[in-house]
Design a protein around this motif. Sequence first.
Motif, PDB file in Angstrom:
ATOM      1  N   VAL A   2       2.107  -6.653 -12.247  1.00 42.88           N
ATOM      2  CA  VAL A   2       2.827  -5.771 -13.400  1.00 42.88           C
ATOM      3  C   VAL A   2       2.868  -4.369 -13.020  1.00 42.88           C
ATOM      4  O   VAL A   2       1.807  -3.552 -12.911  1.00 42.88           O
ATOM      5  N   GLN A   3       4.033  -3.530 -13.063  1.00 44.66           N
ATOM      6  CA  GLN A   3       4.282  -2.198 -13.003  1.00 44.66           C
ATOM      7  C   GLN A   3       3.535  -1.487 -14.295  1.00 44.66           C
ATOM      8  O   GLN A   3       3.757  -1.824 -15.351  1.00 44.66           O
ATOM      9  N   LYS A   4       2.918  -0.477 -13.770  1.00 45.78           N
ATOM     10  CA  LYS A   4       2.410   0.367 -14.974  1.00 45.78           C
ATOM     11  C   LYS A   4       3.387   1.086 -16.038  1.00 45.78           C
ATOM     12  O   LYS A   4       4.476   1.561 -15.311  1.00 45.78           O
ATOM     13  N   ALA A   5       2.941   0.983 -17.172  1.00 45.40           N
ATOM     14  CA  ALA A   5       3.955   1.830 -17.969  1.00 45.40           C
ATOM     15  C   ALA A   5       3.672   3.291 -17.866  1.00 45.40           C
ATOM     16  O   ALA A   5       2.579   3.928 -17.489  1.00 45.40           O
ATOM     17  N   LYS A   6       4.790   4.016 -18.315  1.00 47.67           N
ATOM     18  CA  LYS A   6       4.750   5.385 -18.265  1.00 47.67           C
ATOM     19  C   LYS A   6       4.681   5.998 -19.894  1.00 47.67           C
ATOM     20  O   LYS A   6       5.281   5.644 -20.561  1.00 47.67           O
ATOM     21  N   ILE A   7       3.762   7.027 -19.800  1.00 44.64           N
ATOM     22  CA  ILE A   7       3.351   7.612 -21.152  1.00 44.64           C
ATOM     23  C   ILE A   7       3.510   9.148 -21.167  1.00 44.64           C
ATOM     24  O   ILE A   7       2.929   9.760 -20.073  1.00 44.64           O
ATOM     25  N   LEU A   8       4.527   9.603 -21.690  1.00 38.61           N
ATOM     26  CA  LEU A   8       4.972  10.884 -21.634  1.00 38.61           C
ATOM     27  C   LEU A   8       4.207  11.861 -22.860  1.00 38.61           C
ATOM     28  O   LEU A   8       4.209  11.347 -23.959  1.00 38.61           O
ATOM     29  N   LEU A   9       3.422  12.567 -22.192  1.00 38.19           N
ATOM     30  CA  LEU A   9       2.586  13.828 -23.020  1.00 38.19           C
ATOM     31  C   LEU A   9       3.199  15.145 -23.103  1.00 38.19           C
ATOM     32  O   LEU A   9       3.581  15.673 -22.067  1.00 38.19           O
ATOM     33  N   VAL A  10       3.685  15.587 -24.238  1.00 46.00           N
ATOM     34  CA  VAL A  10       4.267  16.783 -24.399  1.00 46.00           C
ATOM     35  C   VAL A  10       3.383  17.632 -25.265  1.00 46.00           C
ATOM     36  O   VAL A  10       3.239  17.427 -26.544  1.00 46.00           O
ATOM     37  N   ASP A  47      13.438   8.855 -16.077  1.00 43.24           N
ATOM     38  CA  ASP A  47      12.204   7.507 -16.029  1.00 43.24           C
ATOM     39  C   ASP A  47      12.279   6.757 -17.433  1.00 43.24           C
ATOM     40  O   ASP A  47      12.615   7.380 -18.513  1.00 43.24           O
ATOM     41  N   ASP A  48      11.697   5.584 -17.546  1.00 47.02           N
ATOM     42  CA  ASP A  48      11.592   5.011 -18.763  1.00 47.02           C
ATOM     43  C   ASP A  48      10.189   5.187 -19.318  1.00 47.02           C
ATOM     44  O   ASP A  48       9.328   4.796 -18.265  1.00 47.02           O
ATOM     45  N   PHE A  49       9.766   5.109 -20.560  1.00 48.72           N
ATOM     46  CA  PHE A  49       8.642   5.497 -20.840  1.00 48.72           C
ATOM     47  C   PHE A  49       8.097   4.464 -22.040  1.00 48.72           C
ATOM     48  O   PHE A  49       9.090   4.197 -22.873  1.00 48.72           O
ATOM     49  N   ALA A  50       7.168   4.075 -22.178  1.00 50.82           N
ATOM     50  CA  ALA A  50       6.684   3.174 -23.344  1.00 50.82           C
ATOM     51  C   ALA A  50       6.384   3.768 -24.355  1.00 50.82           C
ATOM     52  O   ALA A  50       6.708   3.144 -25.646  1.00 50.82           O
ATOM     53  N   VAL A  51       5.934   4.959 -24.532  1.00 52.90           N
ATOM     54  CA  VAL A  51       5.648   5.619 -25.727  1.00 52.90           C
ATOM     55  C   VAL A  51       5.673   7.323 -25.385  1.00 52.90           C
ATOM     56  O   VAL A  51       5.225   7.578 -24.364  1.00 52.90           O
ATOM     57  N   ILE A  52       5.938   8.243 -26.446  1.00 53.29           N
ATOM     58  CA  ILE A  52       5.832   9.554 -26.281  1.00 53.29           C
ATOM     59  C   ILE A  52       4.802  10.109 -27.215  1.00 53.29           C
ATOM     60  O   ILE A  52       4.752   9.952 -28.457  1.00 53.29           O
ATOM     61  N   LEU A  53       4.024  10.741 -26.695  1.00 54.53           N
ATOM     62  CA  LEU A  53       3.094  11.761 -27.538  1.00 54.53           C
ATOM     63  C   LEU A  53       3.465  13.105 -27.496  1.00 54.53           C
ATOM     64  O   LEU A  53       3.675  13.913 -26.627  1.00 54.53           O
ATOM     65  N   LEU A  54       3.930  13.628 -28.757  1.00 58.33           N
ATOM     66  CA  LEU A  54       4.872  14.781 -28.689  1.00 58.33           C
ATOM     67  C   LEU A  54       4.110  15.815 -29.952  1.00 58.33           C
ATOM     68  O   LEU A  54       3.903  15.417 -30.961  1.00 58.33           O
ATOM     69  N   ARG A  73      19.987  10.252 -27.949  1.00 56.85           N
ATOM     70  CA  ARG A  73      20.338   9.657 -26.598  1.00 56.85           C
ATOM     71  C   ARG A  73      20.260   8.128 -26.635  1.00 56.85           C
ATOM     72  O   ARG A  73      19.268   7.452 -27.266  1.00 56.85           O
ATOM     73  N   GLU A  74      21.332   7.216 -26.375  1.00 58.02           N
ATOM     74  CA  GLU A  74      21.197   6.010 -26.290  1.00 58.02           C
ATOM     75  C   GLU A  74      20.022   5.415 -25.585  1.00 58.02           C
ATOM     76  O   GLU A  74      19.438   4.424 -25.840  1.00 58.02           O
ATOM     77  N   ARG A  75      19.831   6.051 -24.432  1.00 60.93           N
ATOM     78  CA  ARG A  75      18.769   5.657 -23.379  1.00 60.93           C
ATOM     79  C   ARG A  75      17.548   5.626 -24.004  1.00 60.93           C
ATOM     80  O   ARG A  75      16.587   4.961 -23.642  1.00 60.93           O
ATOM     81  N   THR A  76      17.082   6.648 -24.806  1.00 63.83           N
ATOM     82  CA  THR A  76      15.986   6.898 -25.162  1.00 63.83           C
ATOM     83  C   THR A  76      15.464   6.739 -26.665  1.00 63.83           C
ATOM     84  O   THR A  76      14.385   6.936 -27.183  1.00 63.83           O
ATOM     85  N   ARG A  77      16.352   6.542 -27.563  1.00 62.79           N
ATOM     86  CA  ARG A  77      16.165   6.626 -29.033  1.00 62.79           C
ATOM     87  C   ARG A  77      15.574   5.303 -29.647  1.00 62.79           C
ATOM     88  O   ARG A  77      14.699   5.551 -30.562  1.00 62.79           O
ATOM     89  N   LYS A 128       5.600  -6.285 -22.279  1.00 61.04           N
ATOM     90  CA  LYS A 128       6.214  -7.556 -22.573  1.00 61.04           C
ATOM     91  C   LYS A 128       7.729  -7.660 -22.674  1.00 61.04           C
ATOM     92  O   LYS A 128       8.483  -8.405 -22.186  1.00 61.04           O
ATOM     93  N   ASN A 129       8.245  -6.559 -23.078  1.00 60.27           N
ATOM     94  CA  ASN A 129       9.776  -6.333 -22.965  1.00 60.27           C
ATOM     95  C   ASN A 129      10.199  -6.355 -21.418  1.00 60.27           C
ATOM     96  O   ASN A 129      11.224  -7.146 -21.013  1.00 60.27           O
ATOM     97  N   CYS A 130       9.547  -5.652 -20.729  1.00 62.42           N
ATOM     98  CA  CYS A 130       9.689  -5.583 -19.319  1.00 62.42           C
ATOM     99  C   CYS A 130       9.865  -7.102 -18.676  1.00 62.42           C
ATOM    100  O   CYS A 130      10.626  -7.438 -17.812  1.00 62.42           O
ATOM    101  N   GLN A 131       8.541  -7.839 -18.996  1.00 63.88           N
ATOM    102  CA  GLN A 131       8.513  -9.171 -18.517  1.00 63.88           C
ATOM    103  C   GLN A 131       9.696 -10.175 -18.945  1.00 63.88           C
ATOM    104  O   GLN A 131      10.273 -10.752 -18.247  1.00 63.88           O
ATOM    105  N   LEU A 132      10.142  -9.645 -20.050  1.00 64.53           N
ATOM    106  CA  LEU A 132      11.247 -10.501 -20.647  1.00 64.53           C
ATOM    107  C   LEU A 132      12.588 -10.259 -20.025  1.00 64.53           C
ATOM    108  O   LEU A 132      13.272 -11.191 -19.684  1.00 64.53           O
TER     109      LEU A 132
END
Length: 225
Positions: A2-10, A47-54, A73-77, A128-132
């Motif tokens: 399973v590919q690792k998820a990306k988490i954005l830290l801002v 990039d696609d991210f699982a969650v953003i810490l802002l 943005r539709e891609r990130t909303r 789980k969404n990626c696997q789906l």
Amino acid sequence: MVQKAKILLVDDRPENLLALEAILSALDQTLVRASSGEEALKALLTDDFAVILLDVQMPGMDGFETAAHIKRRERTRDIPIIFLTAINHGPHHTFRGYAAGAVDYISKPFDPWVLRAKVSVFVELYTKNCQLREQAALLRLQLEGGSNGDGSRETAGLLAELSARLAAVEEQAEALTKQLGEESADAAVVATAAHLERKLTGLRRALDALEPGTGGGAPVLPAQN
């Protein structure tokens, strides 16, 4: 694998980014830094991210404005946003965070274990969404390959493999939903888990329709978003 998820830290302060990395490193996911709202929006373009810490308090484009751009943005909303702030301005300030689209609003100093646990839930849902989506892609290939009606052993084997993979995702999603119920998770998290379950149900029905003897035509696959 399973590919690792990306988490954005801002956060505009390097020491805060370093602290977040130390807290979240145990999750063994890919942590991406952004030192401003503008830099965060740039990262979200590719990039696609699982969650953003802002972080809320940033010079220039603050956290609220950054979140507004993300939600437009539709891609990130649909990416979950957890606001972090060093200043507690009271209920009005917290309400503004939720109104901007945040799924959670945490004041510093925060409990590292609690933050890590919250982030891990969104990482799990993202995985789980990626696997789906992968199962849906395989199913689409099966639908295209089966349109010639060859009914080969290879087709039957692929159906069995798809069913087994989907069953594994279903089992994990069920366990996650049960865990969320026991922990009284935030409404936004529970809603995301319910959305995942609905998509799993749709994919299972589509797969079952391909089984020999069901008499079903080509099923309509659930939308993957």
